[in-house]
Design an enzyme around this catalytic site. Structure first.
Site, mmCIF file in Angstrom:
data_model
loop_
_atom_site.group_PDB
_atom_site.id
_atom_site.type_symbol
_atom_site.label_atom_id
_atom_site.label_comp_id
_atom_site.label_asym_id
_atom_site.label_seq_id
_atom_site.Cartn_x
_atom_site.Cartn_y
_atom_site.Cartn_z
ATOM 1 N N TYR A 133 0.734 -1.167 0.132
ATOM 2 C CA TYR A 133 -0.018 -0.012 0.068
ATOM 3 C C TYR A 133 0.916 1.150 0.212
ATOM 4 C CZ TYR A 133 -4.121 2.820 1.551
ATOM 5 O OH TYR A 133 -5.202 3.688 1.420
ATOM 6 N N LYS A 161 -0.456 -1.396 -4.550
ATOM 7 C CA LYS A 161 -1.802 0.029 -4.760
ATOM 8 C C LYS A 161 -1.016 1.080 -4.655
ATOM 9 C CE LYS A 161 -5.620 1.401 -2.053
ATOM 10 N NZ LYS A 161 -5.419 2.584 -1.537
#
Length: 294
Positions: A133, A161
């Site tokens: 992330y 991501k």
């Protein structure tokens, strides 16, 4: 699981941070029924940083029980300490998660070696796939391409991501990463107002804030972009522009609580010290939802 539209719902709680499990179950069921490709529980939109370990586990349990494996469940496990993130990873796995999402939450600024060691340790805590992330807007840490490549070589690191690119196009950034990542390694993006261009440029996934409450229009945009229908993707993205403006002005986290109230999905304030958007901005929320026929 790491391709298409991943919907990130808010986590409704009371003022003490106790999860409203019945309301959360309804939100999760609504997303699954809409046909999203995965559900991202306890991401930034889900307010993971404001919840205790016990409440985070309860949220995962109710989501997994609601879904019964019908829709993949990706769970955010970010925490300040490595051992805490490992414990959250194990909790999520035991409660029924299908994948994990890890941000390098920190107070002391972290080095790349520290982040690598953190991810390596957390990835070993379970057998679940773990998504990187990269969210510098909240963590103040930006993953370099070198660090992403280094992490992707670990056995359970399964995708990344990404935030919206700065000073480079989506095509250029994706090309740099794909040239060095393992074949088929999924690259997804957050930052909802850039989703259409990201998907049209070859991104594998849209990790979406707005899909957490408005899955139908977000799915329509996703499917148009996946099909390479540039005109339709841009048309649908244009209908989102009033909402994107609100997201950029007030922060998507706050605006999602206003959307939930306007759609009568739940009525709760953001966790303090975060405050709701100003009352005078609510007519703009109504107009933005009207533009989406929501």
């Amino acid at each position: 699981m790491l391709r298409g539209l991943s919907a990130f719902p808010p986590t409704p709680t009371d003022t003490n941070g106790t999860v409203d499990t019945q309301t959360l179950a309804r939100l999760i069921e609504r997303l699954s029924a809409a046909g999203v490709d995965s559900i991202g529980l306890l991401g930034s939109t889900g307010g993971y940083a404001y919840l205790s370990r016990q409440e985070r586990r309860r949220a995962v349990e109710i989501a997994a029980e609601t879904l019964q494996r019908r829709t993949p469940l990706i769970v955010g496990i970010g925490a300040l300490r490595t051992d805490e993130a490992q414990a959250l990873a194990r909790d999520a796995a035991e409660a029924g998660a299908d994948g994990l999402l890890l941000a390098p939450v920190s107070y002391t600024p972290l080095t790349e070696d520290e982040v690598f060691a953190h991810f390596s340790a957390v990835a070993e805590a379970t057998d679940l796939p773990l998504v990187i992330y990269n969210n510098p807007g909240t963590t103040k840490f930006t993953f370099s391409p070198d660090l992403i490549i280094r992490l992707a070589a670990l056995p359970r690191i399964a995708g990344v991501k990404m935030p919206l690119p700065v000073d480079v196009s989506f095509e250029a950034e994706i090309a740099v990463l794909r040239a060095r990542l393992p074949s088929g390694f999924p690259i997804g993006y957050s930052g909802d107002w850039g989703a259409a261009e990201a998907l049209l440029s070859g991104a594998d996934a849209w990790y979406s804030v707005v899909a957490g409450l408005l899955p139908a229009p977000a799915l329509a945009l996703t499917r148009a972009a996946q099909a390479g229908d540039t005109a339709e993707a841009h048309r649908l993205n244009d209908s989102f522009q009033p909402l994107w403006t609100l997201f950029r002005q007030f922060g998507s986290f706050r605006v999602m609580y206003a959307i939930a109230a306007e759609l009568n999905l739940f009525h709760a304030a953001p966790p303090r010290p975060v405050l709701p958007i100003p009352a005078e901005a609510m007519p703009r929320v109504v107009e933005a939802l009207s533009a989406l026929n929501a």
